[in-house]
Design a protein around this motif. Structure first.
Motif, short mmCIF file in Angstrom:
data_model
loop_
_atom_site.label_atom_id
_atom_site.label_comp_id
_atom_site.label_asym_id
_atom_site.label_seq_id
_atom_site.Cartn_x
_atom_site.Cartn_y
_atom_site.Cartn_z
N ALA A 44 5.92 9.05 -17.16
CA ALA A 44 6.34 8.76 -15.79
C ALA A 44 6.74 7.29 -15.71
N LEU A 45 7.71 7.00 -14.85
CA LEU A 45 8.15 5.62 -14.62
C LEU A 45 7.55 5.12 -13.31
N ILE A 46 6.91 3.96 -13.39
CA ILE A 46 6.28 3.35 -12.21
C ILE A 46 6.99 2.03 -11.93
N TYR A 47 7.43 1.85 -10.69
CA TYR A 47 8.20 0.67 -10.31
C TYR A 47 7.43 -0.32 -9.45
N ASN A 48 6.56 0.15 -8.58
CA ASN A 48 5.95 -0.71 -7.57
C ASN A 48 4.47 -0.38 -7.41
N PRO A 49 3.73 -1.23 -6.77
CA PRO A 49 3.97 -2.62 -6.40
C PRO A 49 3.72 -3.55 -7.57
N GLY A 59 -6.25 -0.85 -2.24
CA GLY A 59 -5.87 0.14 -3.22
C GLY A 59 -5.75 1.52 -2.61
N VAL A 60 -5.19 2.43 -3.41
CA VAL A 60 -5.01 3.82 -3.00
C VAL A 60 -5.52 4.69 -4.14
N CYS A 61 -6.31 5.71 -3.82
CA CYS A 61 -6.89 6.57 -4.85
C CYS A 61 -6.59 8.03 -4.55
N MET A 62 -6.57 8.84 -5.63
CA MET A 62 -6.40 10.28 -5.51
C MET A 62 -7.37 10.98 -6.45
N ASN A 63 -7.79 12.16 -6.04
CA ASN A 63 -8.73 12.97 -6.81
C ASN A 63 -8.02 13.66 -7.97
N GLN A 64 -8.75 13.86 -9.07
CA GLN A 64 -8.27 14.65 -10.21
C GLN A 64 -9.38 15.58 -10.64
N LEU A 122 0.83 -1.20 0.00
CA LEU A 122 0.00 0.00 0.00
C LEU A 122 0.86 1.26 0.00
N GLU A 123 1.97 1.24 0.73
CA GLU A 123 2.91 2.37 0.72
C GLU A 123 3.52 2.55 -0.67
N GLN A 124 3.88 1.45 -1.30
CA GLN A 124 4.44 1.52 -2.66
C GLN A 124 3.39 2.05 -3.64
N ALA A 125 2.15 1.61 -3.49
CA ALA A 125 1.08 2.08 -4.37
C ALA A 125 0.87 3.58 -4.21
N LYS A 126 0.91 4.07 -2.97
CA LYS A 126 0.77 5.51 -2.73
C LYS A 126 1.92 6.27 -3.37
N ALA A 127 3.14 5.76 -3.26
CA ALA A 127 4.30 6.42 -3.87
C ALA A 127 4.17 6.45 -5.39
N SER A 128 3.71 5.36 -5.99
CA SER A 128 3.52 5.32 -7.44
C SER A 128 2.45 6.30 -7.88
N LEU A 129 1.38 6.38 -7.11
CA LEU A 129 0.31 7.32 -7.43
C LEU A 129 0.81 8.76 -7.30
N ASP A 130 1.63 9.02 -6.30
CA ASP A 130 2.22 10.36 -6.16
C ASP A 130 3.06 10.72 -7.38
#
Length: 161
Positions: free
Chosen positions: A63-68, A116-121, A42-50
């Motif tokens: 953008a390059l996404i590595y995890n999870p 999962g982790v979500c962010m507003n757009q 979940l921490e990795q997912a948040k970092a990727s979303l950031d």
């Protein structure tokens, strides 16, 4: 003769109790390990979303996404469905990194709430996976390069699509 039978039953009882205790300890260790793994993912997912949101906000084209690994980048809404983690805040558009889906539907939205982790757009956002239509992008062969078209709406495509 009776003493030997009593000693045998006592030893068998001790063995059964020892096996139950060992089984409980193994269960406890696996529970701790997998609980820690989920928190890490979940921490990795948040970092990727950031990373994705920062690329969108700065106007970057990729953008390059590595995890999870083996998780999915998804956009919502899709055919009127949306995870509760987005709709409960009144978000009209959101992007998520979810761990348990390979298609976009109500079941996927519910599972994204669970892992999962979500962010507003503010702008409409569409994640296009294989086939050039709205579908998840799998994070598997890392790094995954996503291309970002940030015009009147945001379109995120996997590199090569």
């Amino acid at each position: 003769m009776k003493k030997n039978g009593f000693l045998l039953a006592e030893n068998v009882l001790k063995m059964v109790i020892a096996l139950i205790c060992i089984g409980f300890l193994i269960y406890l260790l696996f529970s701790l390990y997998y609980g820690n793994q989920k928190a890490k993912q979940l921490e990795q997912a948040k970092a990727s979303l950031d990373i994705i949101v920062k690329a969108i906000n700065s106007g970057d084209s990729s953008a390059l996404i590595y995890n999870p690994s083996n998780w999915f980048i998804e956009s919502w809404p899709y055919e009127g469905t949306m995870p509760k983690s987005c709709s409960s805040f009144g978000w009209e558009n959101c992007i998520c990194v979810c761990g348990t889906t390979s298609s976009i539907n109500q079941r996927a939205a519910d599972k994204c709430d669970d892992s999962g982790v979500c962010m507003n757009q503010e702008k409409e956002i569409i994640v296009m996976g294989v086939g050039g239509k709205q579908s998840p992008i799998r994070i598997d062969d890392t790094p995954v390069t996503v291309n970002i078209d940030n015009k009147e709406r945001i379109i995120i495509k996997e590199n090569g699509n």
